[in-house]
Design a protein around this motif. Structure first.
Motif, PDB file in Angstrom:
ATOM      1  N   PHE A   1     -22.127  37.425  23.436  1.00 34.09           N
ATOM      2  CA  PHE A   1     -21.479  36.283  24.070  1.00 34.09           C
ATOM      3  C   PHE A   1     -21.058  36.666  25.489  1.00 34.09           C
TER       4      PHE A   1
ATOM      5  N   TYR B   1     -22.338  31.659  23.707  1.00 32.89           N
ATOM      6  CA  TYR B   1     -23.323  32.464  22.986  1.00 32.89           C
ATOM      7  C   TYR B   1     -24.525  32.691  23.890  1.00 32.89           C
ATOM      8  N   GLU B   2     -24.979  33.947  23.989  1.00 32.52           N
ATOM      9  CA  GLU B   2     -26.147  34.279  24.804  1.00 32.52           C
ATOM     10  C   GLU B   2     -27.384  34.572  23.973  1.00 32.52           C
ATOM     11  N   LYS B   3     -27.264  35.510  23.011  1.00 36.06           N
ATOM     12  CA  LYS B   3     -28.458  35.899  22.257  1.00 36.06           C
ATOM     13  C   LYS B   3     -28.085  36.709  21.024  1.00 36.06           C
ATOM     14  N   SER B   4     -29.075  36.844  20.164  1.00 36.89           N
ATOM     15  CA  SER B   4     -28.978  37.727  19.005  1.00 36.89           C
ATOM     16  C   SER B   4     -29.797  38.980  19.296  1.00 36.89           C
TER      17      SER B   4
ATOM     18  N   LEU C   1     -24.798  39.729  17.754  1.00 31.06           N
ATOM     19  CA  LEU C   1     -24.650  38.581  18.644  1.00 31.06           C
ATOM     20  C   LEU C   1     -24.034  39.033  19.953  1.00 31.06           C
TER      21      LEU C   1
ATOM     22  N   ALA D   1     -22.861  34.829  10.611  1.00 34.97           N
ATOM     23  CA  ALA D   1     -23.094  34.784  12.065  1.00 34.97           C
ATOM     24  C   ALA D   1     -22.703  33.432  12.637  1.00 34.97           C
ATOM     25  N   GLU D   2     -22.994  32.358  11.939  1.00 28.93           N
ATOM     26  CA  GLU D   2     -22.647  31.019  12.441  1.00 28.93           C
ATOM     27  C   GLU D   2     -21.142  30.830  12.562  1.00 28.93           C
TER      28      GLU D   2
ATOM     29  N   GLN E   1     -19.038  40.549  28.834  1.00 29.96           N
ATOM     30  CA  GLN E   1     -19.756  40.237  27.598  1.00 29.96           C
ATOM     31  C   GLN E   1     -19.097  40.917  26.404  1.00 29.96           C
TER      32      GLN E   1
ATOM     33  N   LYS F   1     -20.047  32.696  15.654  1.00 28.64           N
ATOM     34  CA  LYS F   1     -20.380  31.893  16.837  1.00 28.64           C
ATOM     35  C   LYS F   1     -19.345  30.794  17.049  1.00 28.64           C
ATOM     36  N   LYS F   2     -18.935  30.155  15.975  1.00 29.69           N
ATOM     37  CA  LYS F   2     -17.955  29.075  16.052  1.00 29.69           C
ATOM     38  C   LYS F   2     -16.607  29.590  16.566  1.00 29.69           C
TER      39      LYS F   2
ATOM     40  N   GLY G   1     -16.872  30.725  20.171  1.00 33.23           N
ATOM     41  CA  GLY G   1     -17.028  29.515  20.978  1.00 33.23           C
ATOM     42  C   GLY G   1     -15.700  28.816  21.190  1.00 33.23           C
TER      43      GLY G   1
END
Length: 175
Positions: A173, A158-161, A171, A144-145, A121, A148-149, A152
Motif C-alpha cells: 500500500f 492499495y498498489e499491488k500483491s 500486499l 487479504a481482502e 509504503q 485491504k479494507k 483503505g
C-alpha cells in the motif's frame, strides 16, 4: 516455494540504500536483517517488537553480521506512538505475520501511517490459511481482502500483491 523466504521476498519491496525502514512485529528478525542488507550503507532499519528476548537475540545477530544500520526498539505497535518512532520519518514499513495476532489492526494501520513519510509504503505479509496445524487457528486469520479494507479505511491506497509462498499473502500500500 512452500514457505516464505525473507531474503528473496524483500526484493519485491523496492528498497534503496538510503531508505529508512521499520519492521513492525520484527520477531526473530529475518525480514529486518534482510532489509538492513538492502538499505546499506546509508539506510536504517528499526526492528520493533513487544518481546524483549527476541529483540536481544536480533541485536546480537545484527552485530555478528556487522549490520550497524539495524536498531531494535521495544514497543507496542497496537497503540498510537507505540512504535517509539517519530512522525513521518520512515520510507517503508513491513508488517509480517502480525495481523492474525491482533484485534487492533486499524490502530496498527494508523500507527503505520503516522510514521510514514508522504508517499511512503507499507507491505503486509500474513497467513492466507491455517496449514496442517502450522500457523494461526483458522478463526484468527485475516483475509487479504479484509486487510485491504482496513488499510483503505486508514487512508492507504492499495498498489499491488506480491508472492510470499503457498500459505501467505503479500500486499503493498502507499500512504
Amino acid at each position: 516455494m512452500a514457505f516464505a523466504d525473507p531474503a528473496s521476498i524483500v526484493n519485491y519491496f523496492g528498497l534503496k540504500p538510503d531508505m529508512t525502514v521499520a519492521d513492525f512485529g520484527a520477531g526473530s528478525g529475518a525480514y529486518a536483517l534482510a532489509m538492513a542488507e538492502q538499505v546499506r550503507p546509508n539506510g536504517k532499519v528499526y526492528a520493533i517488537d513487544v518481546q524483549k528476548d527476541l529483540l536481544v537475540t536480533l541485536k546480537n545477530t545484527a552485530k555478528e553480521r556487522h549490520l550497524t544500520n539495524l536498531e531494535v526498539l521495544w514497543g507496542d505497535i497496537e497503540n498510537l506512538g507505540g512504535s517509539k518512532i517519530g512522525d513521518q520519518i520512515i520510507d517503508f514499513v513491513l508488517l509480517s505475520n502480525v495481523l492474525f495476532q491482533t484485534k487492533a489492526s486499524y490502530k496498527m494501520a494508523i500507527e503505520t501511517k503516522r510514521i510514514l513519510k508522504p508517499s511512503g509504503q507499507v507491505a503486509i505479509i500474513d497467513w492466507a490459511e491455517s496449514f496442517g496445524g502450522l500457523g494461526p487457528r483458522p478463526e484468527d486469520i485475516m483475509a487479504a481482502e479484509e486487510a485491504k479494507k482496513i488499510f483503505g479505511q486508514a487512508g492507504f491506497a492499495y498498489e499491488k500483491s506480491f508472492p510470499v509462498g503457498d500459505h501467505h499473502y503479500g500486499l503493498i500500500f502507499k500512504k
